[in-house]
Design a protein around this motif. Structure first.
Motif, PDB file in Angstrom:
ATOM      1  N   THR A 152      31.711 -17.495  -4.372  1.00 40.96           N
ATOM      2  CA  THR A 152      32.530 -18.465  -3.663  1.00 40.96           C
ATOM      3  C   THR A 152      33.292 -19.307  -4.673  1.00 40.96           C
ATOM      4  OG1 THR A 152      30.891 -18.578  -1.902  1.00 40.96           O
ATOM      5  CG2 THR A 152      32.430 -20.419  -2.050  1.00 40.96           C
ATOM      6  N   VAL A 153      34.572 -19.549  -4.380  1.00 44.69           N
ATOM      7  CA  VAL A 153      35.401 -20.393  -5.232  1.00 44.69           C
ATOM      8  C   VAL A 153      35.284 -21.831  -4.753  1.00 44.69           C
ATOM      9  CG1 VAL A 153      37.782 -20.925  -5.896  1.00 44.69           C
ATOM     10  CG2 VAL A 153      37.055 -18.548  -5.672  1.00 44.69           C
ATOM     11  N   ALA A 154      35.116 -22.754  -5.700  1.00 47.74           N
ATOM     12  CA  ALA A 154      35.128 -24.174  -5.367  1.00 47.74           C
ATOM     13  C   ALA A 154      36.161 -24.865  -6.245  1.00 47.74           C
ATOM     14  CB  ALA A 154      33.748 -24.784  -5.583  1.00 47.74           C
ATOM     15  N   ASN A 155      36.658 -25.996  -5.765  1.00 46.38           N
ATOM     16  CA  ASN A 155      37.677 -26.727  -6.515  1.00 46.38           C
ATOM     17  C   ASN A 155      37.108 -27.880  -7.325  1.00 46.38           C
ATOM     18  OD1 ASN A 155      39.927 -25.206  -5.669  1.00 46.38           O
ATOM     19  ND2 ASN A 155      39.824 -26.206  -3.687  1.00 46.38           N
ATOM     20  N   SER A 156      35.886 -28.300  -6.994  1.00 45.45           N
ATOM     21  CA  SER A 156      35.294 -29.395  -7.748  1.00 45.45           C
ATOM     22  C   SER A 156      33.874 -29.040  -8.155  1.00 45.45           C
ATOM     23  CB  SER A 156      35.316 -30.687  -6.930  1.00 45.45           C
ATOM     24  OG  SER A 156      34.597 -30.512  -5.729  1.00 45.45           O
ATOM     25  N   VAL A 157      33.443 -29.614  -9.260  1.00 43.78           N
ATOM     26  CA  VAL A 157      32.110 -29.361  -9.800  1.00 43.78           C
ATOM     27  C   VAL A 157      31.120 -30.302  -9.116  1.00 43.78           C
ATOM     28  CG1 VAL A 157      30.694 -29.431 -11.883  1.00 43.78           C
ATOM     29  CG2 VAL A 157      33.051 -28.615 -12.011  1.00 43.78           C
ATOM     30  N   THR A 158      30.100 -29.705  -8.474  1.00 43.66           N
ATOM     31  CA  THR A 158      29.043 -30.479  -7.822  1.00 43.66           C
ATOM     32  C   THR A 158      27.706 -29.861  -8.199  1.00 43.66           C
ATOM     33  OG1 THR A 158      28.873 -29.138  -5.811  1.00 43.66           O
ATOM     34  CG2 THR A 158      30.577 -30.856  -5.828  1.00 43.66           C
ATOM     35  N   HIS A 159      26.635 -30.426  -7.684  1.00 38.39           N
ATOM     36  CA  HIS A 159      25.308 -29.861  -7.953  1.00 38.39           C
ATOM     37  C   HIS A 159      25.152 -28.464  -7.366  1.00 38.39           C
ATOM     38  CE1 HIS A 159      24.852 -31.656  -3.969  1.00 38.39           C
ATOM     39  NE2 HIS A 159      23.860 -30.812  -3.786  1.00 38.39           N
ATOM     40  N   LYS A 160      26.058 -28.070  -6.472  1.00 37.98           N
ATOM     41  CA  LYS A 160      26.005 -26.724  -5.878  1.00 37.98           C
ATOM     42  C   LYS A 160      26.729 -25.677  -6.726  1.00 37.98           C
ATOM     43  CE  LYS A 160      25.732 -28.381  -1.134  1.00 37.98           C
ATOM     44  NZ  LYS A 160      26.404 -28.413   0.169  1.00 37.98           N
ATOM     45  N   THR A 161      27.452 -26.118  -7.742  1.00 36.11           N
ATOM     46  CA  THR A 161      28.199 -25.202  -8.603  1.00 36.11           C
ATOM     47  C   THR A 161      27.233 -24.428  -9.493  1.00 36.11           C
ATOM     48  OG1 THR A 161      30.043 -26.781  -8.636  1.00 36.11           O
ATOM     49  CG2 THR A 161      30.058 -25.051 -10.323  1.00 36.11           C
ATOM     50  N   ASP A 162      27.417 -23.098  -9.571  1.00 32.01           N
ATOM     51  CA  ASP A 162      26.571 -22.256 -10.422  1.00 32.01           C
ATOM     52  C   ASP A 162      27.177 -22.040 -11.803  1.00 32.01           C
ATOM     53  OD1 ASP A 162      24.338 -21.501  -8.600  1.00 32.01           O
ATOM     54  OD2 ASP A 162      25.997 -20.730  -7.404  1.00 32.01           O
ATOM     55  N   TYR A 163      28.511 -21.928 -11.874  1.00 28.77           N
ATOM     56  CA  TYR A 163      29.193 -21.700 -13.150  1.00 28.77           C
ATOM     57  C   TYR A 163      30.537 -22.411 -13.154  1.00 28.77           C
ATOM     58  CZ  TYR A 163      26.085 -17.684 -13.969  1.00 28.77           C
ATOM     59  OH  TYR A 163      25.000 -16.876 -14.158  1.00 28.77           O
ATOM     60  N   LEU A 164      30.935 -22.846 -14.352  1.00 30.02           N
ATOM     61  CA  LEU A 164      32.289 -23.329 -14.576  1.00 30.02           C
ATOM     62  C   LEU A 164      32.932 -22.379 -15.573  1.00 30.02           C
ATOM     63  CD1 LEU A 164      34.528 -25.538 -14.316  1.00 30.02           C
ATOM     64  CD2 LEU A 164      33.531 -26.570 -16.369  1.00 30.02           C
ATOM     65  N   ILE A 165      34.103 -21.848 -15.218  1.00 26.54           N
ATOM     66  CA  ILE A 165      34.869 -21.003 -16.136  1.00 26.54           C
ATOM     67  C   ILE A 165      36.030 -21.849 -16.635  1.00 26.54           C
ATOM     68  CG2 ILE A 165      36.266 -18.915 -16.383  1.00 26.54           C
ATOM     69  CD1 ILE A 165      34.727 -17.829 -13.906  1.00 26.54           C
ATOM     70  N   ARG A 168      28.803 -30.405 -17.680  1.00 28.90           N
ATOM     71  CA  ARG A 168      27.807 -30.697 -18.717  1.00 28.90           C
ATOM     72  C   ARG A 168      26.836 -31.769 -18.242  1.00 28.90           C
ATOM     73  NH1 ARG A 168      31.884 -30.270 -23.865  1.00 28.90           N
ATOM     74  NH2 ARG A 168      31.623 -28.025 -24.171  1.00 28.90           N
ATOM     75  N   GLU A 169      27.353 -32.758 -17.564  1.00 30.57           N
ATOM     76  CA  GLU A 169      26.531 -33.848 -17.026  1.00 30.57           C
ATOM     77  C   GLU A 169      25.480 -33.306 -16.051  1.00 30.57           C
ATOM     78  OE1 GLU A 169      27.788 -37.160 -13.852  1.00 30.57           O
ATOM     79  OE2 GLU A 169      28.963 -37.259 -15.690  1.00 30.57           O
ATOM     80  N   LEU A 170      25.874 -32.314 -15.259  1.00 32.76           N
ATOM     81  CA  LEU A 170      24.975 -31.735 -14.253  1.00 32.76           C
ATOM     82  C   LEU A 170      24.165 -30.554 -14.787  1.00 32.76           C
ATOM     83  CD1 LEU A 170      27.371 -31.805 -11.162  1.00 32.76           C
ATOM     84  CD2 LEU A 170      25.445 -33.327 -11.609  1.00 32.76           C
ATOM     85  N   GLY A 171      24.399 -30.152 -16.042  1.00 35.01           N
ATOM     86  CA  GLY A 171      23.659 -29.028 -16.624  1.00 35.01           C
ATOM     87  C   GLY A 171      24.083 -27.673 -16.090  1.00 35.01           C
ATOM     88  N   ILE A 172      25.334 -27.565 -15.664  1.00 31.67           N
ATOM     89  CA  ILE A 172      25.863 -26.311 -15.112  1.00 31.67           C
ATOM     90  C   ILE A 172      26.353 -25.425 -16.253  1.00 31.67           C
ATOM     91  CG2 ILE A 172      27.770 -25.360 -13.724  1.00 31.67           C
ATOM     92  CD1 ILE A 172      27.439 -28.028 -12.051  1.00 31.67           C
ATOM     93  N   PRO A 173      26.004 -24.127 -16.227  1.00 33.41           N
ATOM     94  CA  PRO A 173      26.472 -23.224 -17.288  1.00 33.41           C
ATOM     95  C   PRO A 173      27.996 -23.166 -17.335  1.00 33.41           C
ATOM     96  CG  PRO A 173      24.780 -22.162 -15.955  1.00 33.41           C
ATOM     97  CD  PRO A 173      25.150 -23.457 -15.262  1.00 33.41           C
TER      98      PRO A 173
END
Length: 85
Positions: free
Chosen positions: A41-54, A67-72
């Protein structure tokens, strides 16, 4: 090794992914289409539900939030390697 992806050969199935910054190989629509094609699933904002940031150049506040949320965080080339593995 257990395959949680039910036969799919990528680690992104069922994940929520945010892409940010200027990417080398994709337009924003292109990377979003690729993410969807992988069963993610594509998301537009980083939240605790985000699995990866590219990200690549100029990721802005989304990188700091991930980085604050510890997301890869994956650079574009790392993402492509994981897709093709």
């Amino acid at each position: 090794m257990t395959d949680k992806n039910n036969g799919n050969s990528n680690p992104f199935t069922g994940c929520t992914i945010v892409a940010t910054g200027k990417l080398e190989n994709f337009t924003r629509d292109g990377i979003n289409s690729k993410i969807i094609s992988l069963g993610a699933t594509v998301a537009n904002s980083v939240t605790h539900k985000t699995d990866y940031l590219i990200c690549e150049d100029k990721p802005g506040s989304k990188l700091a939030r991930a980085r604050e949320l510890g997301i890869p965080v994956l650079m574009e080339q790392e993402f492509l390697k994981m897709v093709s593995a």
